[in-house]
Structure formats: C-alpha cells, structure tokens
Design a protein around this motif. Structure first.
Motif, PDB file in Angstrom:
ATOM      1  N   VAL A  79       2.072   7.512  -2.116  1.00 44.54           N
ATOM      2  CA  VAL A  79       1.568   6.246  -2.015  1.00 44.54           C
ATOM      3  C   VAL A  79       2.227   5.778  -0.575  1.00 44.54           C
ATOM      4  O   VAL A  79       2.503   5.010  -0.121  1.00 44.54           O
ATOM      5  CB  VAL A  79       1.968   5.414  -2.943  1.00 44.54           C
ATOM      6  CG1 VAL A  79       2.531   3.669  -2.759  1.00 44.54           C
ATOM      7  CG2 VAL A  79       1.082   5.752  -3.962  1.00 44.54           C
ATOM      8  N   GLY A  80       4.071   6.581  -0.586  1.00 43.91           N
ATOM      9  CA  GLY A  80       5.181   6.198   0.124  1.00 43.91           C
ATOM     10  C   GLY A  80       4.396   6.520   2.010  1.00 43.91           C
ATOM     11  O   GLY A  80       4.540   5.854   2.643  1.00 43.91           O
ATOM     12  N   LYS A  81       3.714   7.826   1.466  1.00 40.64           N
ATOM     13  CA  LYS A  81       3.210   8.004   2.800  1.00 40.64           C
ATOM     14  C   LYS A  81       2.118   7.046   3.771  1.00 40.64           C
ATOM     15  O   LYS A  81       1.694   6.640   5.138  1.00 40.64           O
ATOM     16  CB  LYS A  81       2.794   9.298   3.026  1.00 40.64           C
ATOM     17  CG  LYS A  81       3.309  10.700   3.262  1.00 40.64           C
ATOM     18  CD  LYS A  81       2.176  11.911   3.358  1.00 40.64           C
ATOM     19  CE  LYS A  81       4.016  13.603   2.788  1.00 40.64           C
ATOM     20  NZ  LYS A  81       3.130  14.487   2.613  1.00 40.64           N
ATOM     21  N   LEU A  86       0.457   2.701   7.207  1.00 41.15           N
ATOM     22  CA  LEU A  86       0.324   1.495   7.755  1.00 41.15           C
ATOM     23  C   LEU A  86       1.684   0.857   8.753  1.00 41.15           C
ATOM     24  O   LEU A  86       0.788   0.018   9.060  1.00 41.15           O
ATOM     25  CB  LEU A  86       0.417   0.293   6.485  1.00 41.15           C
ATOM     26  CG  LEU A  86      -0.923   1.110   5.601  1.00 41.15           C
ATOM     27  CD1 LEU A  86      -1.043  -0.343   3.862  1.00 41.15           C
ATOM     28  CD2 LEU A  86      -2.475   0.877   6.008  1.00 41.15           C
ATOM     29  N   GLY A  87       2.381   1.190   8.534  1.00 39.45           N
ATOM     30  CA  GLY A  87       3.626   0.655   9.401  1.00 39.45           C
ATOM     31  C   GLY A  87       3.684   1.308  10.808  1.00 39.45           C
ATOM     32  O   GLY A  87       4.168  -0.121  11.714  1.00 39.45           O
ATOM     33  N   LEU A  88       3.143   1.938  10.555  1.00 42.60           N
ATOM     34  CA  LEU A  88       3.053   3.362  11.629  1.00 42.60           C
ATOM     35  C   LEU A  88       1.768   1.881  12.881  1.00 42.60           C
ATOM     36  O   LEU A  88       1.687   2.438  13.950  1.00 42.60           O
ATOM     37  CB  LEU A  88       2.669   4.197  12.194  1.00 42.60           C
ATOM     38  CG  LEU A  88       4.755   5.208  11.899  1.00 42.60           C
ATOM     39  CD1 LEU A  88       3.732   6.644  11.133  1.00 42.60           C
ATOM     40  CD2 LEU A  88       5.263   5.537  12.375  1.00 42.60           C
ATOM     41  N   ASN A 368      -1.927  14.415   9.130  1.00 40.79           N
ATOM     42  CA  ASN A 368      -2.107  16.327   9.376  1.00 40.79           C
ATOM     43  C   ASN A 368      -1.658  16.755   8.086  1.00 40.79           C
ATOM     44  O   ASN A 368      -2.180  17.565   7.257  1.00 40.79           O
ATOM     45  CB  ASN A 368      -1.206  17.000  10.167  1.00 40.79           C
ATOM     46  CG  ASN A 368      -2.105  17.306  11.688  1.00 40.79           C
ATOM     47  OD1 ASN A 368      -3.909  17.265  11.856  1.00 40.79           O
ATOM     48  ND2 ASN A 368      -2.051  16.801  12.614  1.00 40.79           N
ATOM     49  N   SER A 369      -0.695  15.321   7.910  1.00 35.71           N
ATOM     50  CA  SER A 369       0.114  16.369   6.065  1.00 35.71           C
ATOM     51  C   SER A 369      -0.172  15.141   4.869  1.00 35.71           C
ATOM     52  O   SER A 369      -0.609  16.121   3.630  1.00 35.71           O
ATOM     53  CB  SER A 369       1.590  15.389   6.527  1.00 35.71           C
ATOM     54  OG  SER A 369       1.552  14.220   6.257  1.00 35.71           O
TER      55      SER A 369
END
Length: 654
Positions: A79-81, A86-88, A368-369
């Motif tokens: 969820v954090g990723k 979205l921020g990026l 990629n992660s």
C-alpha cells in the motif's frame, strides 16, 4: 587390441580411422561432435527474440510461507509503495506541465514570430514544418493549436492554409516521450523496448503526414469534410472541462503562471504584445468597455461620418474604449521577479528536467519492485492478452478507446505516452499493445481541442471548431491507414528496427532525435524561405535518392537475384557509408575527450574493445563451465581413452 569393448567405444566416436577389416568406415560417417560440444552449439544456435517480454521473477518469500506478521507487513508495504507511486506520477505530470511553461518562456515569442510569416505559411510543406518547430519550442500541441485557432479566428490565417500547420503540431508533440525513453539508456534491452515504444508514435505521425499531406494539397478533403460536418450541426459555444488540471494547478500555479494572450498577440500582429512579459502578474482583472470620445489621425479613422468632430486641426470620434483594472495579484514564485523571460525559462527548464528524470527513474525502480511474480503475470495478461477467436481484433480497438479516454482525462497526449514509455521498457506492456494506446492518445488530445474551441465567441466559433475537427479527422484517417489490417502496421516494424539499432549503438538515438525533430524541419524551413523553386530543386533529388536506397534495401533482403551483382550488397561503398560500427569509434573518441574528468569515460576505444573481448572470452568460459556437468566430464574422459587406444591401434597396425 580389437576387443568388443574397444569396438563399442570406437563406433560412435571414431572420425577418420578404419579397423583391419574396414568395418569402421560406414560407422564413422555417422559420428558427430562430442556431447559437450554439441550442447554448446545448441545453446549458440538458439536465438532469443529480444522483443519477447522479460520474466519479472519474484525473488522474495512466497505469500504462503509468510506468517501473520509478515503478511500484514507485506500488505502495508505494498500500500505504501502504491501511494508513493501515485505521488511520483503526480510529480511527473506536474514537471511536464512546468517543462511546457519553461519552453514557452524560452521560445514562446519566437514561436509567435514564426507564425507571422504569412508568405511562408502559404507553402504547405513550410506550414507543416512550422507546426513542428512551434510545438517543439512550446512543448505543447495544445498551445500551438490554440495559436493557430486564434489566427484563424482573427482572420489572419485561412482554414485551408492552417491544415498543414495542424499536421505539424501532431508530429512535434511526439518528441516528449522520445526524450523520456532516453532516460532508460542504462540497460540495453530495456532501452530497446522503451525507445521503440516511444518512436512507434513518431513513425505513425510521419507516415500519416507523408500520405495525407499530398492528398490534402491535391483534393482538400480534410477541409471539405470538416466544413460539411460544421455546416450540418447547430453548434453552440460552451466551456471546456477541467479534469486533471484541477489536481495539478495548485502546484504548477504556485510555481509559475503564463499569460497565453501574449503569444497569441504576437502571432496576430499586436505591437504591444512584444513588450509584455509572458509571466503573469495579475491573475484577476476587470475590463470595462465604454463609449468615449477619442482623438484620431484623420476623418478616415472615424467610426462613422456622423460621429466625426473637428477642433482646428484635430479630429475626434466616438469609439468603444476598453479599460482593464487589476484586482488580484498572482502568488506564484516569479510574480515579482526582475529576471527576463529567458532567464526564468532556463531556470524552470533545468529544475523541471531534474524532477522529471528523477521521478521517472524512481517510477521505473518502484514498478520493478512491485510488478513481480503473480502480480506481474496478472497485469501482463490483462494488458497484452487478446480476446479469444474470433473477437481478437476487438482488443486493439478497445486499447485505442482506453488511450483516448486516459488522454482526455489527463488532457495531454505527451503525459499519457510518456507515462506508458517506461512500462514498455520494463516489459509490462508490449509494443504491439503500446501502438493502439498511442493512437488513442492522438484522438484524446483532439477531443480536448474540440471542447476548447467550443469556448470561442460565437462569430469565430465555426472556424475555430473546424480547425479542431481537422486535427481529429487527420488522426482518424491515419488510424484507418496504419492499423486495421495487420500488414499495414508499418510503424511497429519500423520502431522495432530502430530499437534494434539504438540498442547496439545507443548514440544513434540522439542522432535520430536531432535529425527528425530539429535538423530536418529547420532545413526545410530555410529552403522554404528561399522560395519554392529552391525547395523543389534541392528536395526532389534527395527524395528520389532516398526512395531508390529503400527499394534496393528491400530487394537485397527479399529478391537479390533481381539486382545487378554490384548492387546485391553495399560492400562496394566504404565501411563508414553502410555500417555504424566505424562511427562507434568516433563517438567513443569524442565522449572520451568530453568526459575526460570522469574515469569511467576516460577509456580509449582500443581499451574498450580489448575489455569487451576479454569479457566475451570470460563469458564463453563461464558458459562452457556451466555445461560441464559430471556426466559430460565422464564422457570427455571416455573420449580421451578412445583417442589413446586409437593411437595404440595405429602403432600395432604399422
């Protein structure tokens, strides 16, 4: 010595020897290489298609092996990723908006000056090139299209003359995602896919112009068709929607706001616009128009003979006078700056490029992660799998619709195509799927222009809307040319060919961008200024030579027997004229001199070749060792024993 054991060994492995009775001669014909060598040959003969999507393997612990705490942590991390992604993406879109503003500050007034060349615009080819150059200067097809609409609305430009310019804006806007692909040049296979995924948009636009511009000059079908559409509907003006701008404007408007009317004023010949700055100072103004008595040079300048008064040598008349009152000042960073437009534009250009590249690198690493294991498999199936037969053909048209809808939401084809370019690079989206998505983005950006044109005043609404419809019909015509039938999808094959070249010679990507988007348009524009006779005299021979080279290349690959012996290959030319390999050494030498401060770049080309040869030999040794398993080692020992026994057999025969 001629024992049964020796006969069994010699039968499959002997090569040229015979026994006493000659019984080994026929068996020796069936002898092949040793198993270890044949395995290596098999590995070398297997060609891996570089366009196959790579496997995104999950190296972590599987979900079933995690305990409750591990599962909760993985969910929270995912969820954090996703939130970080979205921020990026938000920062990526904002940086593209700022980049467009920076280019307008640097080259906006020049773009307005270019549009004032009425005699040049009358040449369709020059008009096309001007559309490309202006869009490159302002990095926004919406801005360049709005300039064209303003000129048509004001009567400075007629609709038929503006059609080639609109085609040029379609080409110029595709350079953004090509530049984004350059940021993935670190990995060769990723760069191959990313650059091909970006340039498939370029090739579609260039091929469409190559066919439709001569057709428009000969028949005027775009002008006639759009005029019929405009005359058939009772169209009323309205306001264009603001979708993604509502989210991005708080950030972008806090950094810079531009006065678009300045560029439009320069293009329409307003002398006062040249003295104004593009940086907006007052965001809220009020304009009051009233009838006032004003002094004019002479009676011919009066609004009407009955509204003309004389006081000695002075002449007065009654005119509508507009007075603008400033209400609220803007709050962006550059509102009170003493910097020139050029200086502010260069600062924003450097900052936006830094943020853009940083966001792009982080987005690629984050994807990629995240896209590993079953997640990658599911996403890849959703994006790249066709519908079952006989509805497989529908998938591409759904992708076109999705591309159009997403571009309509973000209101920028550059943003959408730049966002999918890294996804093509890492292998989530295939180039075959990226192609219809790019075609859809071309349609989506024209719908935004149509809605923006509908906000024009009633007296100029038809002309403004017709130009926007020209853009729409042009892209629809291009799709009908280069998509419905699979063998007509030339942009995919051309993009893959260019991707293979740039993967082997990465410097060629910069040459492609410079030539297609700068050198070629500027050359055509310069020749247009000299007159159409010069343009035809220089351009026609070059085009004939290029067509001849393309035909010979096709015949060399498919039917070389049709060509004379000398033309079946380009070997009669110097190596530098038909191969990029000699140019690699030139680029290495130039980069070594330019980057002499960096150790990584200060490697002579000979050393690089020696290093690459050493690494290839080492890789060959590693590959050999990989296949030297115990079974193969035992077979090699048996082969050595056979050779010794063969020597003994020859000695006894002698």
């Amino acid at each position: 010595m001629d024992s049964p054991r020796l006969s069994q060994k010699m039968a499959p492995h002997s090569k040229n020897s015979k026994g006493h009775d000659g019984s080994y001669g026929e068996k020796s014909k069936e002898v092949k290489a040793s198993p270890a060598h044949s395995t290596m040959a098999l590995v070398e003969s297997e060609e891996i298609d570089p366009w196959n999507l790579p496997e995104l393997k999950d190296d972590g612990v599987s979900w079933s092996d995690l305990d409750t705490k591990g599962k909760v942590l993985r969910v929270l991390l995912s969820v954090g990723k996703f939130i970080f992604l979205l921020g990026l993406l938000y920062m990526f879109v904002c940086s593209l908006d700022i980049l467009s503003s920076a280019f307008q500050l640097v080259g906006g007034k020049t773009a307005g000056d270019i549009f004032q060349e009425d005699s040049v615009l009358a040449n369709p080819l020059a008009g096309l090139v001007i559309g490309v150059l202006v869009t490159l200067l302002v990095q926004s097809s919406s801005t360049s299209s709005s300039i064209v609409v303003s000129m048509v609305s004001s009567g400075l430009l007629k609709v038929p003359v503006a059609v080639p310019v609109i085609m040029g804006t379609n080409i110029g806007t595709s350079v953004t995602n090509t530049l984004v692909a350059m940021t993935q040049a670190g990995d060769r296979s990723t760069f191959r896919r990313a650059f091909a995924g970006a340039t498939v948009h370029d090739f579609f636009n260039w091929l469409s112009v190559l066919v439709l511009l001569p057709l428009e000059v000969a028949t005027g079908y775009l002008y006639v068709l759009t005029k019929l559409i405009i005359d058939s509907f009772n169209i009323e003006s309205g306001e264009p929607p603001e979708l993604l701008n509502v989210i991005t404007d708080p950030i972008t408007e806090a950094i810079i706001e531009l006065d678009q009317s300045v560029i439009n004023g320069i293009a329409t010949g307003d002398p006062e616009a040249r003295e104004k700055s593009l940086i907006k100072t007052w965001c809220n103004t009020f304009t009051n128009t009233s009838l006032s008595i004003v002094q004019v040079p002479g009676p011919e300048n009066c609004t009407a003979p009955s509204l003309c008064w004389f006081d000695g040598n002075e002449t007065y008349t009654l005119k509508n006078v507009s007075n603008t009152f400033n209400i609220d000042k803007c709050t962006h960073l550059f509102v009170d700056t003493s910097l020139s437009d050029l200086a502010a534009g260069l600062i924003l250009l450097a900052a936006s490029l830094l943020v853009l590249c940083s966001c792009l690198v982080l987005i690629v690493k984050l994807l990629n992660s995240m896209l590993k294991g079953q997640v990658a498999t599911v996403i890849r199936k959703i994006l790249n799998t066709d519908f079952p037969f006989p509805f497989g053909w529908v998938t591409g048209y759904i992708a076109i619709t999705v591309g159009a809808a997403m571009t309509f939401i973000v209101q920028s084809s550059s943003v959408f195509t730049s966002a999918i370019t890294p996804l093509v690079g890492i292998g989530v989206i295939s180039i075959e799927r990226a192609y219809p998505l790019s075609l859809g983005s071309n349609i989506g950006t024209t719908t935004t222009a149509i809605l923006a044109a509908m906000a024009s005043p009633g007296n100029t609404l038809k002309n403004a809307l017709q130009i926007a419809l020209v853009h729409f019909v042009f892209n629809i015509s291009g799709i009908l040319l280069w998509y419905p039938i699979p063998f007509t999808r030339l942009p995919i094959r051309m993009a893959k060919g260019l991707g293979d070249i740039t993967a082997s010679h990465r410097w060629f990507a910069a040459v492609y961008i410079l030539f297609c988007f700068f050198i070629l348009p500027l050359s055509v524009f310069s020749l247009s200024l000299a007159g159409w006779q010069v343009l035809v005299g220089v351009g026609v021979p070059l085009v004939v030579v290029l067509i001849a080279i393309m035909v010979i290349n096709i015949l060399q690959r498919r039917k070389p027997g049709c060509l004379p012996a000398a033309l079946r290959s380009w070997d009669f030319l110097p190596l530098w004229a038909h191969s990029l390999d000699p140019w690699d050494k030139v680029v290495d030498a130039i980069s070594a001199k330019c980057c002499c401060c960096c150790k990584c770049c200060h490697i002579p080309s000979d050393a690089e070749e020696h290093e690459s040869q050493g690494s290839s030999e080492q890789m060959g040794k590693i590959q050999t060792e990989v296949y030297d398993n115990p079974a193969m080692s035992a077979e090699k020992e048996m082969e050595n024993e056979i050779r010794i026994e063969m020597k003994i057999l020859k000695m006894t025969k002698i």
